[in-house]
Design an enzyme around this catalytic site. Structure first.
Site, PDB file in Angstrom:
ATOM      1  N   HIS A 235     -91.251 -78.928 -48.782  1.00 55.45           N
ATOM      2  CA  HIS A 235     -92.270 -79.736 -49.288  1.00 55.45           C
ATOM      3  C   HIS A 235     -91.498 -81.123 -49.722  1.00 55.45           C
ATOM      4  O   HIS A 235     -90.481 -81.090 -49.795  1.00 55.45           O
ATOM      5  CB  HIS A 235     -92.934 -79.101 -50.566  1.00 55.45           C
ATOM      6  CG  HIS A 235     -93.834 -78.218 -50.084  1.00 55.45           C
ATOM      7  ND1 HIS A 235     -93.781 -76.850 -50.241  1.00 55.45           N
ATOM      8  CD2 HIS A 235     -95.559 -78.396 -50.026  1.00 55.45           C
ATOM      9  CE1 HIS A 235     -95.203 -76.375 -49.603  1.00 55.45           C
ATOM     10  NE2 HIS A 235     -95.951 -77.091 -49.702  1.00 55.45           N
TER      11      HIS A 235
ATOM     12  N   LYS B 124     -92.683 -82.223 -55.395  1.00 55.28           N
ATOM     13  CA  LYS B 124     -93.067 -80.862 -55.774  1.00 55.28           C
ATOM     14  C   LYS B 124     -92.233 -80.189 -56.853  1.00 55.28           C
ATOM     15  O   LYS B 124     -90.988 -80.330 -56.778  1.00 55.28           O
ATOM     16  CB  LYS B 124     -93.159 -80.041 -54.527  1.00 55.28           C
ATOM     17  CG  LYS B 124     -93.804 -78.682 -54.853  1.00 55.28           C
ATOM     18  CD  LYS B 124     -94.343 -78.164 -53.738  1.00 55.28           C
ATOM     19  CE  LYS B 124     -95.090 -76.857 -53.968  1.00 55.28           C
ATOM     20  NZ  LYS B 124     -96.385 -77.023 -54.897  1.00 55.28           N
TER      21      LYS B 124
HETATM   22  P1  NAD Z   1     -99.538 -85.417 -58.144  1.00 52.55           P
HETATM   23  O1  NAD Z   1     -98.564 -85.275 -59.177  1.00 52.55           O
HETATM   24  O2  NAD Z   1     -99.731 -86.456 -57.104  1.00 52.55           O
HETATM   25  O3  NAD Z   1    -101.006 -85.400 -58.876  1.00 52.55           O
HETATM   26  C1  NAD Z   1    -101.192 -84.816 -60.044  1.00 52.55           C
HETATM   27  C2  NAD Z   1    -102.117 -85.852 -61.021  1.00 52.55           C
HETATM   28  O4  NAD Z   1    -102.350 -85.156 -62.124  1.00 52.55           O
HETATM   29  C3  NAD Z   1    -101.255 -87.057 -61.426  1.00 52.55           C
HETATM   30  O5  NAD Z   1    -102.149 -88.195 -61.198  1.00 52.55           O
HETATM   31  C4  NAD Z   1    -100.948 -86.828 -63.109  1.00 52.55           C
HETATM   32  O6  NAD Z   1    -101.007 -88.162 -63.900  1.00 52.55           O
HETATM   33  C5  NAD Z   1    -102.333 -85.908 -63.389  1.00 52.55           C
HETATM   34  N1  NAD Z   1    -101.920 -84.821 -64.474  1.00 52.55           N
HETATM   35  C6  NAD Z   1    -100.783 -84.087 -64.541  1.00 52.55           C
HETATM   36  N2  NAD Z   1    -100.608 -83.589 -65.797  1.00 52.55           N
HETATM   37  C7  NAD Z   1    -101.678 -83.857 -66.346  1.00 52.55           C
HETATM   38  C8  NAD Z   1    -102.312 -83.535 -67.825  1.00 52.55           C
HETATM   39  N3  NAD Z   1    -101.808 -82.579 -68.439  1.00 52.55           N
HETATM   40  N4  NAD Z   1    -103.431 -84.231 -68.196  1.00 52.55           N
HETATM   41  C9  NAD Z   1    -103.850 -85.107 -67.379  1.00 52.55           C
HETATM   42  N5  NAD Z   1    -103.590 -85.363 -66.080  1.00 52.55           N
HETATM   43  C10 NAD Z   1    -102.312 -84.891 -65.764  1.00 52.55           C
HETATM   44  O7  NAD Z   1     -99.783 -84.105 -57.577  1.00 52.55           O
HETATM   45  P2  NAD Z   1    -100.421 -83.572 -56.074  1.00 52.55           P
HETATM   46  O8  NAD Z   1     -99.421 -83.750 -54.918  1.00 52.55           O
HETATM   47  O9  NAD Z   1    -101.943 -84.278 -55.772  1.00 52.55           O
HETATM   48  O10 NAD Z   1    -100.469 -81.922 -56.501  1.00 52.55           O
HETATM   49  C11 NAD Z   1    -101.501 -81.692 -57.457  1.00 52.55           C
HETATM   50  C12 NAD Z   1    -101.369 -79.995 -57.774  1.00 52.55           C
HETATM   51  O11 NAD Z   1    -102.114 -79.652 -56.297  1.00 52.55           O
HETATM   52  C13 NAD Z   1    -100.054 -79.331 -57.423  1.00 52.55           C
HETATM   53  O12 NAD Z   1    -100.054 -78.169 -58.218  1.00 52.55           O
HETATM   54  C14 NAD Z   1     -99.843 -79.060 -56.008  1.00 52.55           C
HETATM   55  O13 NAD Z   1     -99.104 -77.846 -55.979  1.00 52.55           O
HETATM   56  C15 NAD Z   1    -101.338 -78.767 -55.789  1.00 52.55           C
HETATM   57  N6  NAD Z   1    -101.530 -78.622 -54.408  1.00 52.55           N
HETATM   58  C16 NAD Z   1    -102.624 -77.638 -53.698  1.00 52.55           C
HETATM   59  C17 NAD Z   1    -103.079 -77.687 -52.672  1.00 52.55           C
HETATM   60  C18 NAD Z   1    -104.077 -76.693 -52.186  1.00 52.55           C
HETATM   61  O14 NAD Z   1    -104.306 -76.581 -50.915  1.00 52.55           O
HETATM   62  N7  NAD Z   1    -104.257 -75.677 -52.884  1.00 52.55           N
HETATM   63  C19 NAD Z   1    -102.684 -78.877 -51.577  1.00 52.55           C
HETATM   64  C20 NAD Z   1    -101.904 -80.028 -52.292  1.00 52.55           C
HETATM   65  C21 NAD Z   1    -101.453 -79.756 -53.588  1.00 52.55           C
END
Ligand code: NAD
Length: 255
Positions: A144, A148
């Site tokens: 990744h 991550k």
């Molecule tokens: P990212 O860091 O780009 O986005 C996360 C967002 O959440 C950020 O904008 C951050 O400001 C916000 N955030 C984090 N903690 C917070 C809190 N306590 N209160 C309010 N806002 C908060 O991450 P991403 O790449 O978009 O991934 C997000 C999650 O999704 C991760 O856990 C990732 O592993 C997961 N993911 C899952 C899949 C799937 O298919 N299930 C696919 C991609 C990513």
């Protein structure tokens, strides 16, 4: 029109959801949860708050791709308001997973470590191969992007669970993660995990079934985050009007 709330709206997956849901005519993003709410995506006019309790609008459904501590708040809000949740965040503790189960007793929840159709087909293949190649050594390798924060990835763990299911064992009892130093010989029956982190890799997963004289490898490469967003929106469409319960992408895809 389904009125969506997006937790993590200002993040990478939030952007993909905004881009994919925006022009569909099927969804309207009415609100978001993000601690970076002062930096919305260009063109996004939804109300964004740091905590769900501060929202002035109630969406029909929440899609959550944030961090576990944020997801926990979203689950509490969804239970209170009686709205479904599509949960894509990874890295939950066992206690947080229990909370997801408890919430799903009151409202419908689709929880998936990976919303791509291809990965869900891959999980079926991993389970079957683990059962048929019963003596092979199973190793799961994932890669990744540099941002991550959790490892092994939720998808790698789901692959491990699928392999363990195929063998009739519990992953907890056979999991070996991140070998380093003098590890000793490989213990028969274990399932190994390795994680690579770098650059902008969207997500790559491979299960290796290694026997004496041959090896089967089953893998998946995600080339765009849009694939996860489309899967999450498909789950949102499927979830509307369902009974409370904890569902997976297998349910959504009827596989
Ligand atoms: P990212 O860091 O780009 O986005 C996360 C967002 O959440 C950020 O904008 C951050 O400001 C916000 N955030 C984090 N903690 C917070 C809190 N306590 N209160 C309010 N806002 C908060 O991450 P991403 O790449 O978009 O991934 C997000 C999650 O999704 C991760 O856990 C990732 O592993 C997961 N993911 C899952 C899949 C799937 O298919 N299930 C696919 C991609 C990513």
């Amino acid at each position: 029109m389904i009125k969506l709330g997006i937790a993590g709206l200002c993040g990478r997956m939030g952007y993909e959801l905004f881009a994919c849901a925006g022009g569909s005519g099927e969804f309207e993003i009415v609100c978001g949860i993000d601690r970076d709410g002062k930096k919305p995506h260009i063109g996004c006019t939804a109300e964004i708050k740091e905590h769900p309790g501060e929202l002035s609008v109630v969406p029909d459904l929440f899609i959550d791709f944030s961090r576990p501590e944020c997801s926990v708040q979203v689950l509490g809000y969804a239970k209170e308001k009686g709205i479904p949740v599509v949960l894509g965040t990874t890295g939950f503790t066992d206690a947080q997973k229990k909370l997801i189960e408890d919430t799903a007793a009151s409202v419908p929840v689709v929880f998936a470590a990976n919303f791509s159709v291809g990965v869900n087909v891959l999980l079926l293949a991993v389970e079957k191969t683990a059962a048929v190649m019963a003596d092979s050594d199973i190793e799961i390798v994932e890669a990744h992007h540099r941002y991550k924060v959790d490892a092994p990835s939720g998808t790698a763990l789901a692959m491990g669970e699928a392999a363990a299911r195929g063998r009739g064992v519990s992953l907890k009892d056979v999991k070996v993660s991140g070998r380093d130093g003098i590890t000793g010989e490989r213990v028969h029956g274990t399932i190994g995990f390795s994680a690579v982190r770098g650059g902008d890799i969207v997500g790559e997963h491979k299960a290796m079934f290694c026997s004496d004289g041959e090896r089967v490898e089953i893998g998946h490469v995600a080339q765009s985050r849009a694939t996860f967003a489309h899967g999450a929106l498909r789950a949102a469409r499927w979830l509307s009007g369902r009974q409370p319960g904890l569902y997976t992408m297998k349910d959504v895809l009827s596989i």
